[in-house]
Write an enzyme that holds these catalytic residues in place. Structure first.
Site, mmCIF file in Angstrom:
data_model
loop_
_atom_site.group_PDB
_atom_site.id
_atom_site.type_symbol
_atom_site.label_atom_id
_atom_site.label_comp_id
_atom_site.label_asym_id
_atom_site.label_seq_id
_atom_site.Cartn_x
_atom_site.Cartn_y
_atom_site.Cartn_z
ATOM 1 N N TYR A 39 -1.891 -0.316 10.714
ATOM 2 C CA TYR A 39 -1.907 -0.606 9.268
ATOM 3 C C TYR A 39 -0.571 -0.215 8.642
ATOM 4 C CZ TYR A 39 -3.841 -0.788 4.489
ATOM 5 O OH TYR A 39 -4.096 -1.095 3.166
ATOM 6 N N SER A 49 0.891 -1.175 0.000
ATOM 7 C CA SER A 49 0.000 0.000 0.000
ATOM 8 C C SER A 49 0.914 1.205 0.000
ATOM 9 C CB SER A 49 -0.853 -0.003 1.269
ATOM 10 O OG SER A 49 -1.441 1.261 1.491
#
Ligand SMILES: NC(=O)c1ccc[n+]([C@@H]2O[C@H](COP(=O)([O-])OP(=O)(O)OC[C@H]3O[C@@H](n4cnc5c(N)ncnc54)[C@H](OP(=O)(O)O)[C@@H]3O)[C@@H](O)[C@H]2O)c1
Length: 243
Positions: free
Chosen positions: A157, A144
């Protein structure tokens, strides 16, 4: 897509998190391109819905919680028994909990790390022996932009995705001499169910996000490159300036 030269069958791709979003679009795209696909996630009904679109002989669904690491060896064995040796592993399943680090429950932190970082490690370990033996294989890790940049309230995250990028780069160094390719894809925001989760609080323009199919195209590209080429790391952002 050419038949696998050793097994004389379609090349096999295992896609984790295939019941939704990027994983679902990726499994579809790989199947359309001529891969046999193993679809892995927890939700049996959603996996079955996707499999209904695909040829039965060259697809397989396995409902499995990927944080049950002890089960992943048997999962890979089951895929290889039905479809053949795994040529492409897409480590895509992932999740987020948002909120300040100070108040984040340890259990939430651990859950994110387990699924986003330890599960790709454990699944990779399970596919590597066959890839090494065959001296070929592609492992694609869905990182990501949060693996390269931090965002307040996305601490667990970001930590998991920075870790996944480090895992990816280290793995690439360890296996490239055995003919195994490792790709780290770092998309910005993609319009998927991840943003609908109760665990995620964020207010972004969904229309401006990337489509899951665009990321799926990139996975297919990485998986289909000639063997002597590897897409090592790619950042794919929505062009309109949204994250
Ligand atoms: N959406 C974005 O903006 C974005 C941007 C960059 C990177 N990514 C990454 O892309 C990947 C896919 O995310 P997405 O956006 O497509 O989200 P999504 O639509 O929520 O899909 C997540 C997938 O992971 C599976 N999953 C969740 N927990 C699991 C578990 N314990 N065991 C097995 N499977 C599990 C889910 O299936 P079940 O619920 O059926 O288990 C689902 O198939 C993630 O790694 C995410 O971090 C997303």
């Amino acid at each position: 897509m050419q038949l696998d030269s050793d097994s004389n069958r379609l090349p096999v791709a295992l896609v984790s998190g295939a019941s939704s979003g990027i994983g679902q679009a990726t499994a579809r795209r790989l199947a359309q391109a001529g891969f046999a696909v193993a679809l892995v996630a927890r939700n049996r009904e959603r996996l079955a819905g996707l499999q209904a679109e695909l040829p039965t002989a060259t697809s397989l669904t396995i409902a499995q919680d990927l944080t049950d690491f002890a089960a992943l060896g048997a999962l890979v064995e089951a895929v290889e028994a039905k479809l053949g040796p795994i040529a492409v592993l897409v480590n895509n399943a992932g999740m987020a909990y948002t909120g300040p680090l100070e108040t984040m429950p340890v259990a939430d932190w651990e859950q994110v790390l387990k699924l986003n970082l330890t599960a790709p490690f454990a699944l990779t370990r399970a596919v590597l022996p066959t890839m090494r033996q065959r001296r070929t294989g592609t492992i694609i890790n869905m990182v990501s932009i949060a693996g390269k940049q931090t965002f307040a309230d996305w601490g667990a995250y970001c930590a998991s995705k920075f870790g996944l990028l480090a895992f990816s780069r280290t793995l690439a160094q360890e296996v490239r001499q055995d003919g195994i390719r490792v790709t780290a894809l770092c998309p910005g925001a993609v319009d998927t169910a991840l943003w609908d989760s109760e665990a995620v609080t964020a207010d972004f323009d969904r229309q401006a996000m990337l489509a899951a199919e665009t990321v799926a195209d990139l996975v297919l590209y990485a998986a289909s490159l000639p063997e002597r080429a590897v897409l090592e790391e790619v950042v794919l952002m929505p062009s309109g300036g949204v994250l």
